[in-house]
Design an enzyme around this catalytic site. Structure first.
Site, mmCIF file in Angstrom:
data_model
loop_
_atom_site.group_PDB
_atom_site.id
_atom_site.type_symbol
_atom_site.label_atom_id
_atom_site.label_comp_id
_atom_site.label_asym_id
_atom_site.label_seq_id
_atom_site.Cartn_x
_atom_site.Cartn_y
_atom_site.Cartn_z
ATOM 1 N N HIS A 1 0.821 -1.212 0.000
ATOM 2 C CA HIS A 1 0.000 0.000 0.000
ATOM 3 C C HIS A 1 0.853 1.259 0.000
ATOM 4 C CE1 HIS A 1 -1.952 -3.317 2.255
ATOM 5 N NE2 HIS A 1 -2.915 -3.095 1.385
HETATM 6 FE FE1 FES Z 1 0.187 -1.902 3.760
HETATM 7 FE FE2 FES Z 1 2.804 -2.324 4.007
HETATM 8 S S1 FES Z 1 1.805 -0.567 3.280
HETATM 9 S S2 FES Z 1 1.190 -3.701 4.403
#
Ligand code: FES
Length: 140
Positions: free
Chosen positions: A105
């Site tokens: 993410h």
């Molecule tokens: Fe979501 Fe690493 S940014 S698990």
């Protein structure tokens, strides 16, 4: 295994290795002088997570570079390689801050493993460890 022993003497400056401890990756990186210098200059106020998250220190220790590195060997950094967002494994030498980047993410960690941008709420955790000889650390 509850604890593991790792010879860190063969890690060259600028290199990192990954070992497994309690089923989790642990990143061990020997940072360059430049990386340490830059990491030291970051004001705590600029860090999304101001706490050290270092299990070798008290819970109130701040996230200054010295509290993230290894006492007496500031270039070395030892961290659990599990993103504090939802547990993916970040990629090394990547991201906007030259440290680690979590592709799940988009969390960017710096060379001290501190979250700098993205959804991860905390710095990468520093596991309990100690030097048991000049070259070998015991994690756990
Ligand atoms: Fe979501 Fe690493 S940014 S698990």
């Amino acid at each position: 295994l509850a604890s593991i022993e790792v010879d860190v003497s063969s890690i060259e400056e600028g290199q990192s290795i990954k070992v497994m401890w309690r089923g989790k990756p642990v990143f061990i990186r020997y940072r360059t002088e430049k990386e340490v210098g830059e990491a030291k200059e970051v004001p705590i106020a600029d860090l999304p997570d101001p706490m050290a998250r270092n299990l070798n220190l008290g819970p109130d220790a701040d996230a200054s570079d010295v509290n993230r590195g290894v006492e007496g060997n500031e270039a070395l950094i030892v961290m659990v390689g599990v993103c504090t967002h939802l547990g993916c494994i970040p990629l090394g030498e990547a991201g906007d801050f030259g440290g680690w980047f979590c592709p799940c993410h988009g969390s960017h960690y710096d060379t001290a493993g501190r979250i700098r941008k993205g959804p991860a709420p905390e710095n990468l955790m520093i596991p309990p460890f100690e030097f048991i000889s000049d070259d070998v650390i015991r994690i756990g």
